[in-house]
Motif scaffolding. Structure first.
Motif, mmCIF file in Angstrom:
data_model
loop_
_atom_site.group_PDB
_atom_site.id
_atom_site.type_symbol
_atom_site.label_atom_id
_atom_site.label_comp_id
_atom_site.label_asym_id
_atom_site.label_seq_id
_atom_site.Cartn_x
_atom_site.Cartn_y
_atom_site.Cartn_z
ATOM 1 N N GLY A 4 -30.253 -8.115 15.571
ATOM 2 C CA GLY A 4 -30.157 -9.225 14.636
ATOM 3 C C GLY A 4 -30.061 -8.854 13.176
ATOM 4 N N GLY A 5 -31.105 -8.295 12.619
ATOM 5 C CA GLY A 5 -31.164 -8.014 11.198
ATOM 6 C C GLY A 5 -32.576 -8.203 10.697
ATOM 7 N N LEU A 6 -32.743 -8.847 9.552
ATOM 8 C CA LEU A 6 -34.048 -9.074 8.954
ATOM 9 C C LEU A 6 -34.560 -10.468 9.289
ATOM 10 N N ALA A 7 -35.834 -10.555 9.679
ATOM 11 C CA ALA A 7 -36.451 -11.839 10.015
ATOM 12 C C ALA A 7 -37.478 -12.186 8.945
ATOM 13 N N LEU A 8 -37.333 -13.356 8.319
ATOM 14 C CA LEU A 8 -38.254 -13.806 7.289
ATOM 15 C C LEU A 8 -39.340 -14.684 7.898
ATOM 16 N N ILE A 9 -40.351 -15.031 7.091
ATOM 17 C CA ILE A 9 -41.515 -15.693 7.669
ATOM 18 C C ILE A 9 -41.228 -17.124 8.133
ATOM 19 N N ASP A 10 -40.134 -17.719 7.670
ATOM 20 C CA ASP A 10 -39.780 -19.056 8.154
ATOM 21 C C ASP A 10 -38.901 -18.976 9.395
ATOM 22 N N ASP A 11 -38.823 -17.773 9.983
ATOM 23 C CA ASP A 11 -38.030 -17.508 11.195
ATOM 24 C C ASP A 11 -36.527 -17.537 10.944
ATOM 25 N N SER A 12 -36.110 -17.577 9.695
ATOM 26 C CA SER A 12 -34.686 -17.445 9.392
ATOM 27 C C SER A 12 -34.295 -15.973 9.519
ATOM 28 N N LEU A 13 -33.020 -15.762 9.744
ATOM 29 C CA LEU A 13 -32.526 -14.414 10.002
ATOM 30 C C LEU A 13 -31.393 -14.081 9.044
ATOM 31 N N ILE A 14 -31.444 -12.881 8.514
ATOM 32 C CA ILE A 14 -30.334 -12.346 7.725
ATOM 33 C C ILE A 14 -29.758 -11.194 8.525
ATOM 34 N N ASN A 15 -28.594 -11.391 9.102
ATOM 35 C CA ASN A 15 -28.037 -10.317 9.929
ATOM 36 C C ASN A 15 -27.547 -9.177 9.053
ATOM 37 N N TRP A 16 -27.222 -8.055 9.690
ATOM 38 C CA TRP A 16 -26.858 -6.855 8.935
ATOM 39 C C TRP A 16 -25.625 -7.092 8.078
ATOM 40 N N GLU A 17 -24.650 -7.849 8.587
ATOM 41 C CA GLU A 17 -23.437 -8.123 7.814
ATOM 42 C C GLU A 17 -23.764 -8.927 6.555
ATOM 43 N N GLU A 18 -24.630 -9.924 6.689
ATOM 44 C CA GLU A 18 -25.032 -10.729 5.530
ATOM 45 C C GLU A 18 -25.764 -9.875 4.511
ATOM 46 N N LEU A 19 -26.637 -9.009 4.982
ATOM 47 C CA LEU A 19 -27.400 -8.167 4.070
ATOM 48 C C LEU A 19 -26.474 -7.241 3.291
ATOM 49 N N VAL A 20 -25.514 -6.666 3.977
ATOM 50 C CA VAL A 20 -24.553 -5.786 3.312
ATOM 51 C C VAL A 20 -23.776 -6.554 2.240
ATOM 52 N N LEU A 21 -23.375 -7.792 2.547
ATOM 53 C CA LEU A 21 -22.641 -8.609 1.577
ATOM 54 C C LEU A 21 -23.485 -8.887 0.328
ATOM 55 N N LEU A 22 -24.791 -8.989 0.509
ATOM 56 C CA LEU A 22 -25.684 -9.225 -0.624
ATOM 57 C C LEU A 22 -25.937 -7.952 -1.425
ATOM 58 N N LEU A 23 -25.967 -6.822 -0.742
ATOM 59 C CA LEU A 23 -26.289 -5.559 -1.402
ATOM 60 C C LEU A 23 -25.097 -4.948 -2.130
ATOM 61 N N ARG A 24 -23.895 -5.121 -1.581
ATOM 62 C CA ARG A 24 -22.716 -4.447 -2.160
ATOM 63 C C ARG A 24 -22.514 -4.796 -3.639
ATOM 64 N N PRO A 25 -22.561 -6.079 -4.033
ATOM 65 C CA PRO A 25 -22.370 -6.381 -5.464
ATOM 66 C C PRO A 25 -23.432 -5.739 -6.353
ATOM 67 N N ILE A 26 -24.645 -5.569 -5.826
ATOM 68 C CA ILE A 26 -25.698 -4.912 -6.612
ATOM 69 C C ILE A 26 -25.352 -3.438 -6.799
ATOM 70 N N ASN A 27 -24.914 -2.804 -5.728
ATOM 71 C CA ASN A 27 -24.573 -1.389 -5.829
ATOM 72 C C ASN A 27 -23.391 -1.166 -6.763
ATOM 73 N N ILE A 28 -22.423 -2.077 -6.721
ATOM 74 C CA ILE A 28 -21.285 -1.974 -7.630
ATOM 75 C C ILE A 28 -21.747 -2.170 -9.074
ATOM 76 N N ALA A 29 -22.597 -3.177 -9.296
ATOM 77 C CA ALA A 29 -23.077 -3.472 -10.652
ATOM 78 C C ALA A 29 -23.921 -2.333 -11.217
ATOM 79 N N THR A 30 -24.653 -1.642 -10.343
ATOM 80 C CA THR A 30 -25.480 -0.525 -10.796
ATOM 81 C C THR A 30 -24.719 0.799 -10.792
ATOM 82 N N CYS A 31 -23.432 0.736 -10.454
ATOM 83 C CA CYS A 31 -22.587 1.934 -10.392
ATOM 84 C C CYS A 31 -23.119 2.940 -9.371
ATOM 85 N N ASN A 32 -23.339 2.426 -8.154
ATOM 86 C CA ASN A 32 -23.794 3.254 -7.030
ATOM 87 C C ASN A 32 -25.174 3.867 -7.279
#
Length: 257
Positions: free
Chosen positions: A83-111
């Protein structure tokens, strides 16, 4: 330098159990940074749902240019292999969603984005990677299996103690690697090689996918005015196409800031 860390952020989403992230932050990270007056900023966040988690990561995307001297995000939450990450409200962030959230941060921080994940099966983060897009992190440390709260505290206490002392995540991992057997470090280059190998494996094992791929090569040759290739030529074209895929994926992963 690669692995240098000047900012540490702990994000936790656990319930009905020990808040290991808060304990790690209060008893190790904040205490040692303040005690030794280290030039490292630090912050603890508790998120209750997916919306709060996304909003927090969006903050670091927008302000990424201020973290180009090294941002480490430490995640304390449950995870699953599929699945991915499970939060305390039982919502799930799958690996693809997490990557989509992290990529812009990595680009903004210049890797310069690094992750440590006190999350069961966190190594499966690589399943969300698109090999034709920029890498979502410079490197990460996570577990390849289930881990207990005690293991998390013991292992990450040691890691963060040394990290705060030397200011470099890779050096800290190398120093403590023998004592954290369930956790491992994966960097940008290894992630790229893994992503490319996944593509090669799919082409070799999925006959339909390979046939579609080869047909595309044939159509490309015909469009350029060439003859319909024979089997030997098709195999040569296949190998050349793999080389082009490798170069395209390599270019996508590389950063020039």
């Amino acid at each position: 330098m690669i692995g240098d860390i000047k900012h540490i952020v702990v994000i936790e989403s656990l319930k009905d159990e020990s808040l290991t992230g808060k304990e790690l932050y209060n008893d190790c990270i904040r205490r040692r940074v303040d005690l030794y007056n280290k030039p490292i900023t630090h912050k603890y966040h508790f998120v209750e749902n997916k919306a709060q988690f996304i909003e927090l990561l969006k903050y670091f995307e927008v302000n990424g240019r201020f973290f180009r001297d090294g941002l480490l995000i430490h995640l304390e939450m449950h995870g699953s292999k599929e699945g991915g990450l499970a939060l305390i409200d039982d919502s799930l962030i799958n690996w693809e969603e997490l990557v989509l959230l992290l990529r812009p941060i990595n680009i903004a921080t210049c890797n310069k984005l690094y992750l440590t994940m006190a999350t069961c099966y966190g190594r499966f983060l690589y399943l969300g990677i698109d090999p034709y897009l920029k890498a979502p992190y410079s490197g990460y440390i996570s577990a390849s299996m289930e881990v207990s709260g005690g293991e998390i505290l013991e292992n990450f206490f040691a890691l963060f103690e040394y990290l705060i002392e030397v200011g470099n995540l890779i050096a800290a991992y190398q120093e403590t690697e023998e004592g954290i057997e369930k956790f491992y470090y994966k960097d940008l280059e290894t992630s790229f090689e893994d992503a490319f190998q996944m593509e090669v494996t799919r082409l070799n094992e999925d006959k339909g996918y390979k046939e579609e791929f080869v047909q595309g090569c044939i159509e490309e040759a015909k469009a350029k005015g060439g003859d319909i290739p024979d089997e030997i030529q098709i195999e040569e074209m296949f190998e050349m196409a793999l080389g082009r895929i490798y170069n395209r994926q390599k270019a996508a992963f590389n950063f020039s800031c």
